[in-house]
Enzyme design. Structure first.
Site, PDB file in Angstrom:
ATOM      1  CG  HIS A 123      -0.268   0.369   2.496  1.00 49.15           C
ATOM      2  ND1 HIS A 123       0.446  -0.541   3.223  1.00 49.15           N
ATOM      3  CD2 HIS A 123      -0.159   1.534   3.170  1.00 49.15           C
ATOM      4  CE1 HIS A 123       0.959   0.037   4.303  1.00 49.15           C
ATOM      5  NE2 HIS A 123       0.607   1.304   4.297  1.00 49.15           N
TER       6      HIS A 123
HETATM    7  C1  UD1 Z   1      -2.114   6.059   5.289  1.00 50.24           C
HETATM    8  C2  UD1 Z   1      -0.797   6.625   5.813  1.00 50.24           C
HETATM    9  C3  UD1 Z   1       0.249   5.541   5.796  1.00 50.24           C
HETATM   10  C4  UD1 Z   1      -0.219   4.300   6.548  1.00 50.24           C
HETATM   11  C5  UD1 Z   1      -1.567   3.836   6.011  1.00 50.24           C
HETATM   12  C6  UD1 Z   1      -2.101   2.704   6.852  1.00 50.24           C
HETATM   13  C7  UD1 Z   1      -0.476   9.019   5.273  1.00 50.24           C
HETATM   14  C8  UD1 Z   1       0.215   9.990   4.423  1.00 50.24           C
HETATM   15  N1  UD1 Z   1      -0.324   7.710   4.952  1.00 50.24           N
HETATM   16  O1  UD1 Z   1      -1.911   5.682   3.935  1.00 50.24           O
HETATM   17  O2  UD1 Z   1       1.434   6.024   6.423  1.00 50.24           O
HETATM   18  O3  UD1 Z   1       0.733   3.280   6.380  1.00 50.24           O
HETATM   19  O4  UD1 Z   1      -2.508   4.937   6.073  1.00 50.24           O
HETATM   20  O5  UD1 Z   1      -3.009   1.939   6.135  1.00 50.24           O
HETATM   21  O6  UD1 Z   1      -1.128   9.392   6.222  1.00 50.24           O
HETATM   22  N2  UD1 Z   1      -9.220   5.036   0.924  1.00 50.24           N
HETATM   23  C9  UD1 Z   1     -10.462   4.473   0.867  1.00 50.24           C
HETATM   24  N3  UD1 Z   1     -11.094   4.188   2.054  1.00 50.24           N
HETATM   25  C10 UD1 Z   1     -10.561   4.452   3.257  1.00 50.24           C
HETATM   26  C11 UD1 Z   1      -9.297   5.046   3.302  1.00 50.24           C
HETATM   27  C12 UD1 Z   1      -8.638   5.325   2.126  1.00 50.24           C
HETATM   28  O7  UD1 Z   1     -10.996   4.211  -0.207  1.00 50.24           O
HETATM   29  O8  UD1 Z   1     -11.202   4.150   4.300  1.00 50.24           O
HETATM   30  C13 UD1 Z   1      -8.519   5.304  -0.356  1.00 50.24           C
HETATM   31  C14 UD1 Z   1      -8.802   6.674  -0.932  1.00 50.24           C
HETATM   32  O9  UD1 Z   1      -8.802   6.561  -2.313  1.00 50.24           O
HETATM   33  C15 UD1 Z   1      -7.579   7.479  -0.505  1.00 50.24           C
HETATM   34  C16 UD1 Z   1      -6.479   6.424  -0.536  1.00 50.24           C
HETATM   35  O10 UD1 Z   1      -7.117   5.225  -0.120  1.00 50.24           O
HETATM   36  O11 UD1 Z   1      -7.313   8.567  -1.351  1.00 50.24           O
HETATM   37  C17 UD1 Z   1      -5.314   6.727   0.363  1.00 50.24           C
HETATM   38  O12 UD1 Z   1      -5.762   6.904   1.725  1.00 50.24           O
HETATM   39  P1  UD1 Z   1      -4.915   7.791   2.746  1.00 50.24           P
HETATM   40  O13 UD1 Z   1      -5.496   7.712   4.089  1.00 50.24           O
HETATM   41  O14 UD1 Z   1      -4.659   9.148   2.183  1.00 50.24           O
HETATM   42  O15 UD1 Z   1      -3.506   7.098   2.740  1.00 50.24           O
HETATM   43  P2  UD1 Z   1      -3.124   5.562   2.948  1.00 50.24           P
HETATM   44  O16 UD1 Z   1      -2.536   5.070   1.682  1.00 50.24           O
HETATM   45  O17 UD1 Z   1      -4.264   4.827   3.537  1.00 50.24           O
HETATM   46  N1  UDP Z   2      -4.161  -5.293   8.788  1.00 52.94           N
HETATM   47  C1  UDP Z   2      -5.418  -5.862   8.938  1.00 52.94           C
HETATM   48  N2  UDP Z   2      -6.094  -6.245   7.815  1.00 52.94           N
HETATM   49  C2  UDP Z   2      -5.572  -6.103   6.557  1.00 52.94           C
HETATM   50  C3  UDP Z   2      -4.289  -5.551   6.440  1.00 52.94           C
HETATM   51  C4  UDP Z   2      -3.606  -5.138   7.560  1.00 52.94           C
HETATM   52  O1  UDP Z   2      -5.906  -6.015  10.055  1.00 52.94           O
HETATM   53  O2  UDP Z   2      -6.255  -6.468   5.597  1.00 52.94           O
HETATM   54  C5  UDP Z   2      -3.436  -4.853   9.996  1.00 52.94           C
HETATM   55  C6  UDP Z   2      -2.112  -5.520  10.212  1.00 52.94           C
HETATM   56  O3  UDP Z   2      -2.275  -6.748  10.904  1.00 52.94           O
HETATM   57  C7  UDP Z   2      -1.373  -4.467  11.025  1.00 52.94           C
HETATM   58  C8  UDP Z   2      -1.902  -3.160  10.470  1.00 52.94           C
HETATM   59  O4  UDP Z   2      -3.139  -3.485   9.835  1.00 52.94           O
HETATM   60  O5  UDP Z   2      -1.723  -4.573  12.390  1.00 52.94           O
HETATM   61  C9  UDP Z   2      -0.956  -2.579   9.474  1.00 52.94           C
HETATM   62  O6  UDP Z   2      -1.581  -1.528   8.786  1.00 52.94           O
HETATM   63  P1  UDP Z   2      -1.088  -1.015   7.371  1.00 52.94           P
HETATM   64  O7  UDP Z   2      -0.307  -2.049   6.679  1.00 52.94           O
HETATM   65  O8  UDP Z   2      -2.291  -0.462   6.688  1.00 52.94           O
HETATM   66  O9  UDP Z   2      -0.188   0.242   7.767  1.00 52.94           O
HETATM   67  P2  UDP Z   2       1.329   0.450   8.224  1.00 52.94           P
HETATM   68  O10 UDP Z   2       1.602  -0.442   9.369  1.00 52.94           O
HETATM   69  O11 UDP Z   2       2.210   0.207   7.038  1.00 52.94           O
HETATM   70  O12 UDP Z   2       1.378   1.891   8.596  1.00 52.94           O
END
Ligand code: UD1
Ligand code: UDP
Length: 364
Positions: free
Chosen positions: A206
């Site tokens: 991601h």
């Molecule tokens: C964010 C964090 C990242 C973290 C991740 C955990 C930032 C800059 N990044 O990344 O560090 O590792 O969360 O998962 O804060 N979207 C949906 N539904 C949701 C949420 C997001 O559809 O509930 C989609 C939207 O298109 C959105 C994209 O995901 O634009 C990115 O979401 P965003 O929260 O901006 O960043 P993450 O990639 O989730």
């Molecule tokens: N996770 C989850 N379901 C999923 C993917 C991830 O419960 O389908 C959990 C995972 O076990 C961990 C956390 O989400 O506890 C990690 O989140 P993510 O990879 O989105 O973010 P990051 O840790 O890179 O910030």
């Protein structure tokens, strides 16, 4: 020692709910008060509500419902709403964790309002300023009053930046959370997906640097299709459209099995049964290690140096052949990970206690 702290806790993204659950429990156990504010950065049921349910985490006291937007718009809107909330509600400290836009918004508002700021999961560095997370965490560390560092490497990073006097090494809240929930891993998901322990791989992708560059994402997905066992890929919403395009275009998906994001107990079960884990996630890298599984890290840098340096993960980037070579290596050399080593690196499951100890000592 301060008594009866009144804490405002800001969360917004999936891994922050896990950390919030264990910290909140310890705060409340000691008689402190915590106002939980969800920025709404993650809002899909599978990215947010499911974790509150699974973790037994109370509903947020307030959901700002900011949702997705560009970095500037999202962070700015969060700041505006948080500032208003903090103007109306007094507290001893704002607590943020990690490196998301929700972290940065909470940190900037607190410092401008002269409210003590606590950064949990402080001091991690990738040394890559193109990553939004690196910018968020460096700014947050610089302005925080109390820095709770999960590992020795994180402490050293902060000391090198001249921030050593505000640092406490606490251990990792994700390790506490893992310890609390590992026995609730929902193994039924393996039956539902028709999987045998050690008979499949698990993958997650991601990070913006992988998902926003088609050559990188294409290489990673191609590598996963070529593995010798099924690869379960719970798909983060930011990448679902691109994975759908890839699967629509591919004549055969080979080993690859994309699925919707799963809940935490299901994810723990999938991790525990996987032969090897391929990931660019910070949380999943650590959980692989907690389960004693090797991980192939789909990034060029990692903040979790201890896992890499111990030989329990391999940092491979995004090229197909490098990913497959790393898997071949782990197929032949399955590393042992003694429990004591996990405890020594990540704090033995007592991070929440130490974070609250530090708050009681340092906060006015
Ligand atoms: C964010 C964090 C990242 C973290 C991740 C955990 C930032 C800059 N990044 O990344 O560090 O590792 O969360 O998962 O804060 N979207 C949906 N539904 C949701 C949420 C997001 O559809 O509930 C989609 C939207 O298109 C959105 C994209 O995901 O634009 C990115 O979401 P965003 O929260 O901006 O960043 P993450 O990639 O989730
Ligand atoms: N996770 C989850 N379901 C999923 C993917 C991830 O419960 O389908 C959990 C995972 O076990 C961990 C956390 O989400 O506890 C990690 O989140 P993510 O990879 O989105 O973010 P990051 O840790 O890179 O910030």
């Amino acid at each position: 020692m301060a008594e009866g702290l009144n804490i405002v806790r800001v969360v917004g993204a999936r891994p922050q709910f896990m950390q919030a659950a264990v910290l909140r429990r310890e705060l409340l156990r000691r008689g402190h008060r915590e106002i939980l504010i969800h920025t709404g950065q993650h809002y899909d049921e599978a990215m947010s509500k499911v974790f509150f349910d699974d973790l037994g985490l109370d509903r947020p006291d307030m959901n700002l419902m900011i949702g997705s937007a560009s970095h500037g718009a999202q962070t700015g809107q969060m700041m505006q709403s948080l500032e208003q909330y903090l103007l109306d509600h007094r507290c001893n400290a704002v607590v943020v964790d990690g490196d998301t836009n929700s972290t940065l918004a909470g940190a900037l508002v607190a410092v401008k309002m002269h409210i003590p700021l606590v950064h949990v999961e402080a001091g991690l560095r990738s040394f890559d300023m193109r990553m939004p997370e690196e910018v968020n965490r460096i700014v947050t560390d610089r302005i925080a009053d109390l820095l709770c560092a999960p590992t020795e490497t994180a402490v050293s990073n902060l000391e090198r930046e001249g921030l050593g006097s505000n640092v406490v090494r606490t251990g990792d809240l994700m390790y506490d959370c893992f310890g609390r929930f590992r026995d609730r891993a929902s193994k039924v998901v393996l039956d539902q997906m028709n999987l045998e322990p050690d008979g499949y791989f698990l993958a997650t992708v991601h990070r913006a640097e992988n998902t926003d560059q088609s050559e990188r994402l294409g290489n990673i997905l191609q590598a996963l299709t070529a593995l010798p066992l099924p690869v379960i890929l719970p798909v983060h919403p930011r990448v679902s459209g691109k994975i759908r395009q890839f699967t629509d275009r591919s004549a055969s998906l080979g080993a690859l099995r994309p699925v919707d994001p799963v809940g935490y107990p299901e994810m723990l079960a999938l991790e525990s049964g996987a032969k090897c884990i391929f990931t660019d996630s910070g949380g999943v890298q650590r959980e692989a290690f907690f389960w004693g599984k090797p991980s192939v890290v789909l990034r060029e840098t990692t903040e979790w140096r201890e896992i890499l340096e111990g030989g329990w993960s391999k940092l491979v980037g995004w090229r197909q052949q490098d990913i497959l070579d790393a898997y071949d290596y782990f197929d032949k050399h399955c590393p042992e990970i003694p429990s004591q080593v996990k405890d020594d690196i990540f704090g033995g499951g007592r991070a929440a206690e130490r974070v609250v100890d530090a708050m009681e000592t340092f906060l006015p």
